[in-house]
Design a protein around this motif. Structure first.
Motif, PDB file in Angstrom:
ATOM      1  N   HIS A  40     101.484 -73.300 -18.210  1.00  0.00           N
ATOM      2  CA  HIS A  40     100.097 -72.996 -17.820  1.00  0.00           C
ATOM      3  C   HIS A  40      99.239 -73.715 -18.576  1.00  0.00           C
ATOM      4  O   HIS A  40      99.596 -74.289 -19.502  1.00  0.00           O
ATOM      5  N   LYS A 137     104.466 -67.428 -14.835  1.00  0.00           N
ATOM      6  CA  LYS A 137     105.281 -68.634 -14.627  1.00  0.00           C
ATOM      7  C   LYS A 137     106.586 -68.557 -14.855  1.00  0.00           C
ATOM      8  O   LYS A 137     107.472 -69.274 -14.254  1.00  0.00           O
ATOM      9  N   PRO A 141     108.372 -70.622 -11.590  1.00  0.00           N
ATOM     10  CA  PRO A 141     107.571 -71.659 -12.132  1.00  0.00           C
ATOM     11  C   PRO A 141     106.676 -72.677 -11.331  1.00  0.00           C
ATOM     12  O   PRO A 141     105.883 -73.476 -11.936  1.00  0.00           O
ATOM     13  N   ASN A 144     100.790 -71.768  -9.938  1.00  0.00           N
ATOM     14  CA  ASN A 144      99.987 -72.392 -10.829  1.00  0.00           C
ATOM     15  C   ASN A 144      99.518 -71.167 -11.692  1.00  0.00           C
ATOM     16  O   ASN A 144      99.236 -70.175 -11.374  1.00  0.00           O
ATOM     17  N   GLY A 145      99.303 -71.484 -13.099  1.00  0.00           N
ATOM     18  CA  GLY A 145      99.153 -70.646 -13.992  1.00  0.00           C
ATOM     19  C   GLY A 145      97.790 -70.820 -15.023  1.00  0.00           C
ATOM     20  O   GLY A 145      97.860 -72.026 -15.418  1.00  0.00           O
TER      21      GLY A 145
END
Length: 285
Positions: A40, A137, A141, A144-145
């Motif tokens: 992130h 995340k 994964p 989007n963070g």
């Protein structure tokens, strides 16, 4: 189809475009934001923080993750996924922002449903808590963070098709700014009976407050297009799940010592889910 990465962000310091080079996002004024090892990026400037560790704590996020993974709130996740699916129609490209994503349970559920179709999907979880975004995340994964605030969403104007706000704190001006023409705000808020069993144990005087008022979001261009109640009774939850539920909600921190003690005695009970899903849609397109 795989989930797509973000290609542009907005610098929280000067509102210039941020572009990614390697593991860094950089604007033309050379403000840099590194991508964390968890994947992130933190776009919450120190001057915008009200504490050193804002938002939900590491313990709250862990409790929420474990409780939600048990499936007790599946009816809410399924209703949200069905709502978003219906809004998408036959779109082959879609960008979704979960504004206040928590540990990513609802966003990931929505993505799982959408990715059964032939669609290019970009999904972003945003939260003011770094622990929430890290957990989001870890859950997926490919999401989007962003560590950021709903008051200053670091995404370009008209870049999103849908903004989710589930048990969150909406900032309608920012939501509308980042939405494309014809976009939708999808809200999920607790109803009067939500977790009534837990609240009855905690408080001497239980307030049955109505769902949050959305009238500030409505005008000639933005109208309520969907309103759906989701009500259910959970399976029996054990003592550990009761504890997780208490820790993951604000009630633990609002309750008196006596209320917390009473809640700590709960086990092998069913709980009531009562949630109102509402969609605010742009109507002038």
């Amino acid at each position: 189809m795989p989930l797509l990465p973000l290609t542009q962000l907005v610098c929280p310091l000067d509102q210039k475009v941020l572009l990614q080079t390697g593991n860094t996002w950089r604007c033309e004024n050379n403000h840099c934001f590194d991508i964390a090892k968890q994947g992130h990026v933190n776009l919450l400037p120190v001057q915008n923080k009200k504490s050193k560790d804002p938002g939900d704590s590491k313990e709250m996020i862990a409790a929420r993750r474990d409780f939600l993974n048990s499936g007790v709130y599946n009816p809410i996740a399924e209703a949200l996924a069905n709502t978003v699916n219906a809004l998408c129609g036959d779109q082959d490209q879609l960008a979704i922002l979960d504004a206040g994503c928590g540990e990513g349970y609802y966003l990931n559920s929505v993505c799982d449903a959408l990715l059964t179709k032939d669609i290019q999907l970009q999904a972003t979880g945003l939260d003011i808590s770094k622990w929430a975004v890290r957990s989001c995340k870890i859950r997926n994964p490919k999401l989007n963070g962003l560590v950021a605030s709903n008051r200053q969403i670091p995404l370009p104007d008209q870049s999103q098709d849908i903004v989710l706000c589930t048990f969150g704190f909406p900032v309608y001006s920012e939501f509308k700014r980042v939405l494309k023409p014809g976009g939708h705000i999808v809200m999920a808020d607790p109803g009067t009976e939500h977790l009534i069993e837990l609240r009855s144990a905690i408080y001497d005087d239980v307030r049955r407050s109505p769902p949050a008022d959305i009238s500030p979001a409505l005008d000639d261009n933005w109208q309520l297009s969907v309103s759906q109640k989701v009500q259910f009774t959970s399976p029996v939850i054990n003592a550990m799940q009761c504890e997780q539920l208490l820790v993951m909600t604000p009630h633990l921190y609002r309750a008196s010592k006596e209320g917390r003690d009473r809640a700590a005695q709960l086990h092998d009970i069913t709980i009531t889910g009562d949630v109102l899903i509402r969609v605010i849609s742009q109507s002038n397109c």
